[in-house]
Write a protein that holds these residues in place. Structure first.
Motif, PDB file in Angstrom:
ATOM      1  N   GLU A  25       1.028  -1.406   0.000  1.00 23.80           N
ATOM      2  CA  GLU A  25       0.163  -0.054  -0.193  1.00 23.80           C
ATOM      3  C   GLU A  25       0.754   1.185  -0.004  1.00 23.80           C
ATOM      4  O   GLU A  25       1.700   1.338   0.968  1.00 23.80           O
ATOM      5  CB  GLU A  25      -0.973  -0.021   1.181  1.00 23.80           C
ATOM      6  N   ASP A  26       0.578   2.299  -1.010  1.00 31.45           N
ATOM      7  CA  ASP A  26       1.295   3.461  -1.101  1.00 31.45           C
ATOM      8  C   ASP A  26       1.048   4.447  -0.443  1.00 31.45           C
ATOM      9  O   ASP A  26       1.623   5.325  -0.191  1.00 31.45           O
ATOM     10  CB  ASP A  26       1.542   3.809  -2.488  1.00 31.45           C
ATOM     11  N   ASP A  68      -2.927  -3.001  -2.375  1.00 35.81           N
ATOM     12  CA  ASP A  68      -3.525  -2.116  -2.968  1.00 35.81           C
ATOM     13  C   ASP A  68      -3.359  -1.980  -4.525  1.00 35.81           C
ATOM     14  O   ASP A  68      -2.674  -2.685  -5.059  1.00 35.81           O
ATOM     15  CB  ASP A  68      -2.867  -0.716  -2.655  1.00 35.81           C
ATOM     16  N   SER A  70      -3.826   0.415  -6.926  1.00 38.26           N
ATOM     17  CA  SER A  70      -3.226   1.433  -7.437  1.00 38.26           C
ATOM     18  C   SER A  70      -1.974   1.723  -6.709  1.00 38.26           C
ATOM     19  O   SER A  70      -1.917   2.316  -5.650  1.00 38.26           O
ATOM     20  CB  SER A  70      -4.148   2.658  -7.238  1.00 38.26           C
ATOM     21  N   LEU A  71      -0.738   1.410  -7.511  1.00 35.37           N
ATOM     22  CA  LEU A  71       0.647   1.553  -6.665  1.00 35.37           C
ATOM     23  C   LEU A  71       1.511   2.027  -7.709  1.00 35.37           C
ATOM     24  O   LEU A  71       1.590   1.929  -8.976  1.00 35.37           O
ATOM     25  CB  LEU A  71       0.992  -0.119  -6.416  1.00 35.37           C
ATOM     26  N   LYS A 120     -12.217   0.548  -0.293  1.00 35.32           N
ATOM     27  CA  LYS A 120     -11.682   1.611   0.623  1.00 35.32           C
ATOM     28  C   LYS A 120     -12.841   2.542   0.682  1.00 35.32           C
ATOM     29  O   LYS A 120     -13.952   2.739  -0.363  1.00 35.32           O
ATOM     30  CB  LYS A 120     -10.738   2.446   0.093  1.00 35.32           C
TER      31      LYS A 120
END
Ligand code: MN
Length: 135
Positions: A25-26, A68, A70-71, A120
């Motif tokens: 997770e970013d 996640d 979107s990284l 989320k």
């Protein structure tokens, strides 16, 4: 960090230790939330981009991966595909974590090799129940 050799089928949590969870997770706020919610029940290792996440997955062989989608470096779809192509990591359950809620995303996420999906913002009850299902 190198994981101890693990025989097929052996789990990290057979000796009353917490299951090992890799969180890729970013977003630092989301990472903090995940650690606060799941810290009591899991030993948590974090990675802040897809490439490092994939490297850590291979080196520590966690019991479960929270990914996640979107990284930076590699996105979650690429990471999931790489994990499922590698015989060392193919059996590790991968739960996607994403804000994307458009129709069709669930299918796309599962098609990429993820086993399950959590939307989320993070709901503490939902995330605990979903992860427990895969252990
Ligand atoms: Mn992200």
């Amino acid at each position: 960090m190198k994981a101890a050799p693990v025989s097929p089928g052996q789990k990290f949590n057979t000796k009353n230790t917490k299951p090992l969870l890799l969180v890729i997770e970013d977003n630092p706020d989301n990472m903090t939330t995940v650690k606060a919610v799941l810290g009591p029940d899991y030993a948590i290792i974090g990675a802040a981009d897809g490439r490092r996440g994939l490297e850590k997955a291979i080196s520590v062989l966690p019991d479960l991966i929270l990914l996640d989608m979107s990284l930076p470096e590699m996105d979650g779809y690429e990471v999931a595909a790489a994990l499922k192509k590698d015989e060392r990591t193919v059996d590790i359950p991968v739960v996607a974590l994403t804000a994307q809620a458009m129709k069709g995303d669930r299918e796309r996420i599962l098609a990429a090799g993820c086993n399950d999906y959590i939307a989320k913002p993070i709901d503490p009850d939902a995330i605990s129940k979903t992860l427990a299902k895969w252990l």
